[in-house]
Design a protein around this motif. Structure first.
Motif, PDB file in Angstrom:
ATOM      1  N   PRO A 123     -58.166 -29.494 -44.047  1.00  0.00           N
ATOM      2  CA  PRO A 123     -57.383 -28.373 -44.547  1.00  0.00           C
ATOM      3  C   PRO A 123     -57.662 -27.204 -43.648  1.00  0.00           C
ATOM      4  O   PRO A 123     -56.574 -26.268 -43.568  1.00  0.00           O
ATOM      5  CB  PRO A 123     -57.959 -28.167 -45.936  1.00  0.00           C
ATOM      6  CG  PRO A 123     -58.243 -29.478 -46.334  1.00  0.00           C
ATOM      7  CD  PRO A 123     -58.746 -30.232 -45.048  1.00  0.00           C
ATOM      8  N   ALA A 124     -58.946 -26.884 -43.273  1.00  0.00           N
ATOM      9  CA  ALA A 124     -59.247 -25.531 -42.377  1.00  0.00           C
ATOM     10  C   ALA A 124     -58.011 -25.477 -41.181  1.00  0.00           C
ATOM     11  O   ALA A 124     -57.580 -24.733 -40.848  1.00  0.00           O
ATOM     12  CB  ALA A 124     -60.466 -25.407 -42.060  1.00  0.00           C
ATOM     13  N   ARG A 125     -58.197 -26.819 -40.475  1.00  0.00           N
ATOM     14  CA  ARG A 125     -57.242 -26.812 -39.275  1.00  0.00           C
ATOM     15  C   ARG A 125     -56.043 -26.800 -39.621  1.00  0.00           C
ATOM     16  O   ARG A 125     -55.117 -26.275 -38.866  1.00  0.00           O
ATOM     17  CB  ARG A 125     -57.598 -28.376 -38.667  1.00  0.00           C
ATOM     18  CG  ARG A 125     -56.845 -28.371 -37.057  1.00  0.00           C
ATOM     19  CD  ARG A 125     -57.362 -29.741 -36.543  1.00  0.00           C
ATOM     20  NE  ARG A 125     -58.371 -29.190 -35.595  1.00  0.00           N
ATOM     21  CZ  ARG A 125     -59.660 -29.972 -35.308  1.00  0.00           C
ATOM     22  NH1 ARG A 125     -59.459 -31.243 -35.598  1.00  0.00           N
ATOM     23  NH2 ARG A 125     -60.568 -29.625 -34.717  1.00  0.00           N
ATOM     24  N   ARG A 126     -55.631 -27.444 -40.802  1.00  0.00           N
ATOM     25  CA  ARG A 126     -54.116 -27.495 -41.062  1.00  0.00           C
ATOM     26  C   ARG A 126     -53.624 -26.003 -41.228  1.00  0.00           C
ATOM     27  O   ARG A 126     -52.600 -25.536 -40.780  1.00  0.00           O
ATOM     28  CB  ARG A 126     -53.566 -28.306 -42.360  1.00  0.00           C
ATOM     29  CG  ARG A 126     -52.331 -28.291 -42.747  1.00  0.00           C
ATOM     30  CD  ARG A 126     -51.766 -29.081 -43.627  1.00  0.00           C
ATOM     31  NE  ARG A 126     -52.437 -30.561 -43.869  1.00  0.00           N
ATOM     32  CZ  ARG A 126     -51.847 -31.430 -43.079  1.00  0.00           C
ATOM     33  NH1 ARG A 126     -50.734 -31.144 -42.353  1.00  0.00           N
ATOM     34  NH2 ARG A 126     -52.503 -32.737 -42.846  1.00  0.00           N
ATOM     35  N   LYS A 127     -54.353 -25.126 -42.063  1.00  0.00           N
ATOM     36  CA  LYS A 127     -54.159 -23.726 -42.343  1.00  0.00           C
ATOM     37  C   LYS A 127     -54.007 -23.020 -41.014  1.00  0.00           C
ATOM     38  O   LYS A 127     -53.059 -22.134 -40.506  1.00  0.00           O
ATOM     39  CB  LYS A 127     -55.135 -23.053 -43.068  1.00  0.00           C
ATOM     40  CG  LYS A 127     -55.003 -21.695 -43.489  1.00  0.00           C
ATOM     41  CD  LYS A 127     -55.850 -20.914 -44.276  1.00  0.00           C
ATOM     42  CE  LYS A 127     -55.683 -19.436 -44.442  1.00  0.00           C
ATOM     43  NZ  LYS A 127     -56.650 -18.747 -45.220  1.00  0.00           N
ATOM     44  N   ALA A 128     -55.128 -23.167 -40.170  1.00  0.00           N
ATOM     45  CA  ALA A 128     -55.189 -22.390 -38.727  1.00  0.00           C
ATOM     46  C   ALA A 128     -53.757 -22.840 -37.803  1.00  0.00           C
ATOM     47  O   ALA A 128     -53.257 -22.059 -37.152  1.00  0.00           O
ATOM     48  CB  ALA A 128     -56.461 -22.993 -37.943  1.00  0.00           C
ATOM     49  N   THR A 130     -51.049 -23.774 -38.939  1.00  0.00           N
ATOM     50  CA  THR A 130     -49.716 -23.494 -39.593  1.00  0.00           C
ATOM     51  C   THR A 130     -49.555 -21.974 -39.317  1.00  0.00           C
ATOM     52  O   THR A 130     -48.365 -21.512 -39.164  1.00  0.00           O
ATOM     53  CB  THR A 130     -49.828 -23.502 -41.095  1.00  0.00           C
ATOM     54  OG1 THR A 130     -49.962 -24.882 -41.305  1.00  0.00           O
ATOM     55  CG2 THR A 130     -48.690 -22.994 -41.878  1.00  0.00           C
ATOM     56  N   LEU A 131     -50.610 -21.200 -39.252  1.00  0.00           N
ATOM     57  CA  LEU A 131     -50.721 -19.575 -38.874  1.00  0.00           C
ATOM     58  C   LEU A 131     -50.363 -19.617 -37.185  1.00  0.00           C
ATOM     59  O   LEU A 131     -49.393 -19.086 -36.977  1.00  0.00           O
ATOM     60  CB  LEU A 131     -51.846 -19.249 -39.107  1.00  0.00           C
ATOM     61  CG  LEU A 131     -52.062 -18.748 -40.549  1.00  0.00           C
ATOM     62  CD1 LEU A 131     -53.610 -18.312 -40.635  1.00  0.00           C
ATOM     63  CD2 LEU A 131     -51.294 -17.882 -41.239  1.00  0.00           C
ATOM     64  N   ARG A 132     -50.869 -20.642 -36.449  1.00  0.00           N
ATOM     65  CA  ARG A 132     -50.369 -20.443 -34.972  1.00  0.00           C
ATOM     66  C   ARG A 132     -49.010 -20.944 -34.763  1.00  0.00           C
ATOM     67  O   ARG A 132     -48.396 -20.434 -33.807  1.00  0.00           O
ATOM     68  CB  ARG A 132     -51.316 -21.758 -34.490  1.00  0.00           C
ATOM     69  CG  ARG A 132     -51.333 -21.493 -32.580  1.00  0.00           C
ATOM     70  CD  ARG A 132     -52.156 -22.670 -32.061  1.00  0.00           C
ATOM     71  NE  ARG A 132     -53.610 -21.935 -31.956  1.00  0.00           N
ATOM     72  CZ  ARG A 132     -54.094 -21.161 -31.220  1.00  0.00           C
ATOM     73  NH1 ARG A 132     -53.442 -20.899 -30.066  1.00  0.00           N
ATOM     74  NH2 ARG A 132     -55.431 -20.730 -31.351  1.00  0.00           N
ATOM     75  N   TYR A 133     -48.481 -21.955 -35.478  1.00  0.00           N
ATOM     76  CA  TYR A 133     -47.132 -22.317 -35.356  1.00  0.00           C
ATOM     77  C   TYR A 133     -46.191 -21.111 -35.767  1.00  0.00           C
ATOM     78  O   TYR A 133     -45.416 -20.772 -35.138  1.00  0.00           O
ATOM     79  CB  TYR A 133     -46.923 -23.591 -36.426  1.00  0.00           C
ATOM     80  CG  TYR A 133     -45.500 -24.038 -36.413  1.00  0.00           C
ATOM     81  CD1 TYR A 133     -45.229 -25.260 -35.623  1.00  0.00           C
ATOM     82  CD2 TYR A 133     -44.552 -23.551 -37.252  1.00  0.00           C
ATOM     83  CE1 TYR A 133     -43.813 -25.876 -35.713  1.00  0.00           C
ATOM     84  CE2 TYR A 133     -43.415 -24.225 -37.092  1.00  0.00           C
ATOM     85  CZ  TYR A 133     -43.212 -25.251 -36.468  1.00  0.00           C
ATOM     86  OH  TYR A 133     -41.840 -25.761 -36.393  1.00  0.00           O
ATOM     87  N   ALA A 134     -46.496 -20.562 -36.995  1.00  0.00           N
ATOM     88  CA  ALA A 134     -45.592 -19.339 -37.401  1.00  0.00           C
ATOM     89  C   ALA A 134     -45.613 -18.287 -36.517  1.00  0.00           C
ATOM     90  O   ALA A 134     -44.560 -17.752 -36.276  1.00  0.00           O
ATOM     91  CB  ALA A 134     -45.927 -18.923 -38.836  1.00  0.00           C
ATOM     92  N   ARG A 135     -46.639 -17.975 -35.943  1.00  0.00           N
ATOM     93  CA  ARG A 135     -46.875 -16.769 -34.915  1.00  0.00           C
ATOM     94  C   ARG A 135     -46.120 -16.952 -33.667  1.00  0.00           C
ATOM     95  O   ARG A 135     -45.299 -16.178 -33.198  1.00  0.00           O
ATOM     96  CB  ARG A 135     -48.201 -16.512 -34.799  1.00  0.00           C
ATOM     97  CG  ARG A 135     -48.846 -15.786 -36.086  1.00  0.00           C
ATOM     98  CD  ARG A 135     -50.336 -15.239 -35.727  1.00  0.00           C
ATOM     99  NE  ARG A 135     -50.489 -14.346 -34.531  1.00  0.00           N
ATOM    100  CZ  ARG A 135     -50.057 -13.173 -34.443  1.00  0.00           C
ATOM    101  NH1 ARG A 135     -49.614 -12.659 -35.672  1.00  0.00           N
ATOM    102  NH2 ARG A 135     -50.033 -12.279 -33.423  1.00  0.00           N
ATOM    103  N   HIS A 136     -45.989 -18.262 -33.476  1.00  0.00           N
ATOM    104  CA  HIS A 136     -45.445 -18.869 -32.126  1.00  0.00           C
ATOM    105  C   HIS A 136     -43.905 -18.655 -32.239  1.00  0.00           C
ATOM    106  O   HIS A 136     -43.178 -18.375 -31.359  1.00  0.00           O
ATOM    107  CB  HIS A 136     -45.705 -20.238 -31.600  1.00  0.00           C
ATOM    108  CG  HIS A 136     -45.330 -20.718 -30.591  1.00  0.00           C
ATOM    109  ND1 HIS A 136     -45.606 -20.478 -29.214  1.00  0.00           N
ATOM    110  CD2 HIS A 136     -44.354 -21.797 -30.338  1.00  0.00           C
ATOM    111  CE1 HIS A 136     -45.079 -21.096 -28.392  1.00  0.00           C
ATOM    112  NE2 HIS A 136     -44.010 -21.910 -29.047  1.00  0.00           N
ATOM    113  N   ALA A 137     -43.387 -19.292 -33.533  1.00  0.00           N
ATOM    114  CA  ALA A 137     -41.912 -19.042 -33.784  1.00  0.00           C
ATOM    115  C   ALA A 137     -41.530 -17.939 -33.933  1.00  0.00           C
ATOM    116  O   ALA A 137     -40.505 -17.554 -33.506  1.00  0.00           O
ATOM    117  CB  ALA A 137     -41.795 -19.812 -34.977  1.00  0.00           C
TER     118      ALA A 137
END
Length: 155
Positions: A123-128, A130-137
């Motif tokens: 879960p911690a990696r998934r959250k991190a 998801t944030l990286r993906y959103a910021r990249h997008a």
């Protein structure tokens, strides 16, 4: 001299296969980003995110040489729920690892020839991620029209 794959050069093959994968994923309900850098320093060719928050990573291979000289694909596995190699129709798929998913693609679309086995992400990696993906997008969206189109004029 550019390496040829049939009558198409490697960069053209990469673009065509990537485009087909994105079209397939869009049809399947996944949103995609390309060239996403991971925390381990690796850069994903295509990453798709579905409505459940699951990530699919696609490593595009334009030639046999591209596959044989690139041994980093296993470093992507902790960062996805599904992993695929994507190749063009003239790629000898028997050389790809059996434990991975397989997509065959061209500019117009793609087909999953072998489904990916599900991976596990903590879960911690998934959250991190998801944030990286959103910021990249978001950064990609901001760059489309340039800052003048996005930021208000200063008075």
């Amino acid at each position: 001299m550019k390496e040829q794959t049939g009558n198409i050069t490697r960069p053209e093959t990469t673009i065509a296969v990537t485009r087909g994968v994105i079209r397939l994923f869009h049809h399947m309900g996944l949103n995609c980003v390309t060239e996403l850098s991971l925390i381990n320093g690796r850069r994903v060719d295509v990453m798709g995110l579905d409505r459940k928050g699951q990530f699919s990573v696609v490593e595009v291979k334009s030639s046999v040489e591209d596959f044989r000289t690139d041994g980093k694909w296993e470093e992507y596995l902790p960062f996805c729920d599904h992993f695929y190699f994507a190749v063009g129709s003239d790629f000898p798929t028997e050389i790809l690892p059996r434990e991975t998913g397989l997509i065959m693609a061209d500019s117009y679309g793609a087909e999953i020839l072998k489904p990916s086995l599900p991976g596990e992400m903590n879960p911690a990696r998934r959250k991190a991620l998801t944030l990286r993906y959103a910021r990249h997008a978001a950064a990609r969206l901001m760059s489309i029209g340039g800052l003048d189109a996005i930021l208000p004029e200063e008075g």
